[in-house]
Motif scaffolding. Structure first.
Motif, PDB file in Angstrom:
ATOM      1  N   LEU A  76       0.839  -1.204   0.000  1.00  0.00           N
ATOM      2  CA  LEU A  76       0.000   0.000   0.000  1.00  0.00           C
ATOM      3  C   LEU A  76       0.871   1.249   0.000  1.00  0.00           C
ATOM      4  O   LEU A  76       2.090   1.187   0.226  1.00  0.00           O
ATOM      5  CB  LEU A  76      -0.918  -0.018   1.216  1.00  0.00           C
ATOM      6  CG  LEU A  76      -1.856  -1.256   1.325  1.00  0.00           C
ATOM      7  CD1 LEU A  76      -2.652  -1.178   2.619  1.00  0.00           C
ATOM      8  CD2 LEU A  76      -2.775  -1.347   0.119  1.00  0.00           C
ATOM      9  N   SER A  77       0.234   2.374  -0.253  1.00  0.00           N
ATOM     10  CA  SER A  77       0.981   3.651  -0.265  1.00  0.00           C
ATOM     11  C   SER A  77       1.528   4.003   1.102  1.00  0.00           C
ATOM     12  O   SER A  77       2.521   4.723   1.220  1.00  0.00           O
ATOM     13  CB  SER A  77       0.063   4.776  -0.774  1.00  0.00           C
ATOM     14  OG  SER A  77      -1.096   4.872   0.066  1.00  0.00           O
ATOM     15  N   SER A  78       0.889   3.461   2.119  1.00  0.00           N
ATOM     16  CA  SER A  78       1.349   3.737   3.474  1.00  0.00           C
ATOM     17  C   SER A  78       2.508   2.861   3.895  1.00  0.00           C
ATOM     18  O   SER A  78       3.067   3.033   4.986  1.00  0.00           O
ATOM     19  CB  SER A  78       0.177   3.541   4.449  1.00  0.00           C
ATOM     20  OG  SER A  78      -0.273   2.190   4.394  1.00  0.00           O
ATOM     21  N   GLY A  79       2.869   1.925   3.106  1.00  0.00           N
ATOM     22  CA  GLY A  79       3.950   1.013   3.450  1.00  0.00           C
ATOM     23  C   GLY A  79       3.477  -0.299   4.013  1.00  0.00           C
ATOM     24  O   GLY A  79       4.256  -1.250   4.123  1.00  0.00           O
ATOM     25  N   ALA A  80       2.219  -0.385   4.386  1.00  0.00           N
ATOM     26  CA  ALA A  80       1.686  -1.662   4.875  1.00  0.00           C
ATOM     27  C   ALA A  80       1.451  -2.614   3.695  1.00  0.00           C
ATOM     28  O   ALA A  80       1.516  -2.227   2.525  1.00  0.00           O
ATOM     29  CB  ALA A  80       0.390  -1.402   5.642  1.00  0.00           C
ATOM     30  N   VAL A  81       1.145  -3.823   4.023  1.00  0.00           N
ATOM     31  CA  VAL A  81       0.965  -4.871   3.007  1.00  0.00           C
ATOM     32  C   VAL A  81      -0.445  -5.429   3.124  1.00  0.00           C
ATOM     33  O   VAL A  81      -0.842  -5.918   4.203  1.00  0.00           O
ATOM     34  CB  VAL A  81       1.998  -6.002   3.168  1.00  0.00           C
ATOM     35  CG1 VAL A  81       1.733  -7.107   2.136  1.00  0.00           C
ATOM     36  CG2 VAL A  81       3.409  -5.466   3.025  1.00  0.00           C
TER      37      VAL A  81
END
Length: 457
Positions: free
Chosen positions: A124-129
């Protein structure tokens, strides 16, 4: 040999089919599985761009619906930026598998009730998966595998059946010439010297058949030489004995004359015994082949030139008819000469001096009739005479004369009959068939007269 070849071919073909069909069936199964999971990866890849842009639930639901896989797809979003974790669609994978994929960052497949799931991680753009879950039904994984296996099984069975059929034909091609060779050897061992084997089949069997035929020809050649020798012995012994007996009869009375006649009679009996023994032990020979035979008219003239001298000494009148033109018959010259000598010798032996005799040759379209007739007392019992002609030999007769004639006629499909002659005595009629045709009718004499247009009694 035939069944052994079939069994070997069956075993070899079965092993080849198993060696190729089983791996090919496994390859087909794996191809179907890869095709199903490749389709699932494409569906997961269609959602990944939207996840990298937004995590809004409503927008993601529209994206999943647009992908056309909303019933078999689920999206697992982690908690980010104060937004709680949530799942889109129906979850089938367990939480541990989802956590493992999110941690490792690579796709994974896991088995679930009713099929398999593809777990695809998306950053994701937030760095999460986030994890995209695509359900692959069991039927899609095995789609077309059953049909492919059925086709492979059919092809394998067809190969096995075809190989067995080919092996059977090859076995027949090898076994049949071998069986014919064995049958020919068996017939030759039974004395059927006309047995031959077709030179067919594999090279080795053709060579064996050629060797067998050459051996049989050599045996016939040797037997023919022996028969010619026996016939020559008959002519050399019986004819001088007949002359000697006739001369002994003119010696008059007295002990020396009686002893001479008794010695001649004993010598004649001994010669008859030797000839009878030789004929009884002679095996069956082959029939005359195409082109074999002799000129009956020439043989009749030649033998009558010999017997006419004896006839003149005894005051016998004789006549020959039908021998002024060639008459070809399928009989060896030596055999016909032996038959004529036997019949004419019987005339001189069993009729008084001065008895007339005649030889007639009638050339028909499909047979030749030879008549040897005399003006003697005749034969009171023709049936018994023919029985003696078959080798029994009674009443001081060896039975060889009619036996020689009968064998000669029957070798061509004809026969011999005894009747009354126009001269008042005995008439021996010999039918000799031409060209291997069916035997002629042996009925009323009028039938014979009508067929050939000759005066035959």
């Amino acid at each position: 040999m035939r069944w052994a070849l079939v069994k070997v071919c069956l075993a070899v073909t079965a092993m080849v089919v198993v060696a190729f069909a089983v791996p090919l069936g496994m390859v087909v199964k794996e191809l179907a599985r890869d095709r199903a999971f490749s389709h699932a990866e494409r569906e997961a890849a269609a959602v990944a761009p939207a996840l990298s842009i937004t995590t809004d639930r409503a927008q993601l639901e529209r994206v999943v619906a647009a992908a056309g896989a909303d019933a078999g797809m689920a999206v697992h979003l982690p908690a980010t930026g104060g937004q709680a974790a949530f799942d889109l669609g129906h979850r089938r994978a367990v939480e541990e598998d989802i956590a493992t994929v999110r941690k490792l960052g690579r796709a994974s497949t896991t088995e679930v009730p009713g099929g398999f799931t593809l777990l695809q991680p998306v950053a994701l753009s937030s760095g999460a998966v986030a994890v995209v879950e695509v359900f692959v039904p069991q039927g899609e994984v095995r789609h077309g595998v059953g049909m492919a296996w059925a086709v492979l099984a059919g092809v394998g069975a067809a190969l096995i059946v075809g190989s067995v059929a080919v092996a059977d034909r090859l076995g027949v091609r090898m076994v049949r010439p071998a069986q014919r060779l064995a049958d020919g050897a068996h017939e030759l061992g039974e004395g059927k010297l006309g047995a031959r084997v077709p030179e067919e089949g594999p090279t080795e069997l053709r060579l064996a058949a050629a060797a067998f035929n050459a051996m049989a020809d050599q045996v016939i050649h040797l037997m023919a030489n022996e028969r010619e020798l026996a016939a020559d012995l008959s002519h050399r012994l019986r004819t001088p004995l007949t002359v000697l007996r006739l001369n002994a009869a003119s010696l008059g009375e007295g002990p020396a004359a009686e002893q001479t006649r008794a010695a001649v009679a004993q010598l004649e009996r001994e010669v008859d015994t030797i000839i009878r023994t030789a004929r009884e032990t002679r095996p069956q020979t082959a029939a005359a082949g195409p082109g074999a035979g002799c000129d009956a008219a020439e043989v009749v003239r030649q033998r009558m030139s010999f017997w006419s001298a004896l006839a003149e000494d005894e005051g016998r009148k004789w006549r020959v008819a039908g021998a002024d033109r060639p008459v070809r018959i399928p009989v060896a010259r030596a055999d016909l000469a032996a038959a004529l000598d036997a019949l004419l010798g019987n005339v001189f032996r069993h009729t008084p001096e001065g008895t007339a005799f005649a030889v007639d040759v009638h050339n028909g379209e499909d047979a030749v009739i030879m008549l040897v007739s005399d003006a003697g007392p005749g034969i009171p019992d023709p049936t018994a005479a023919m029985a003696r002609g078959r080798g029994s030999g009674t009443d001081g007769s060896t039975g060889l004369g009619l036996d020689i004639v009968r064998r000669l006629a029957e070798s061509t499909g004809g026969d011999v009959r005894i009747g009354s002659s126009v001269l008042g005595g005995t008439e021996i009629r010999i039918w000799i068939q031409l060209d291997g045709r069916e035997p002629i009718r042996r009925g009323h004499r009028g039938v014979v007269r009508k067929r050939w247009g000759v005066a035959v009694r």
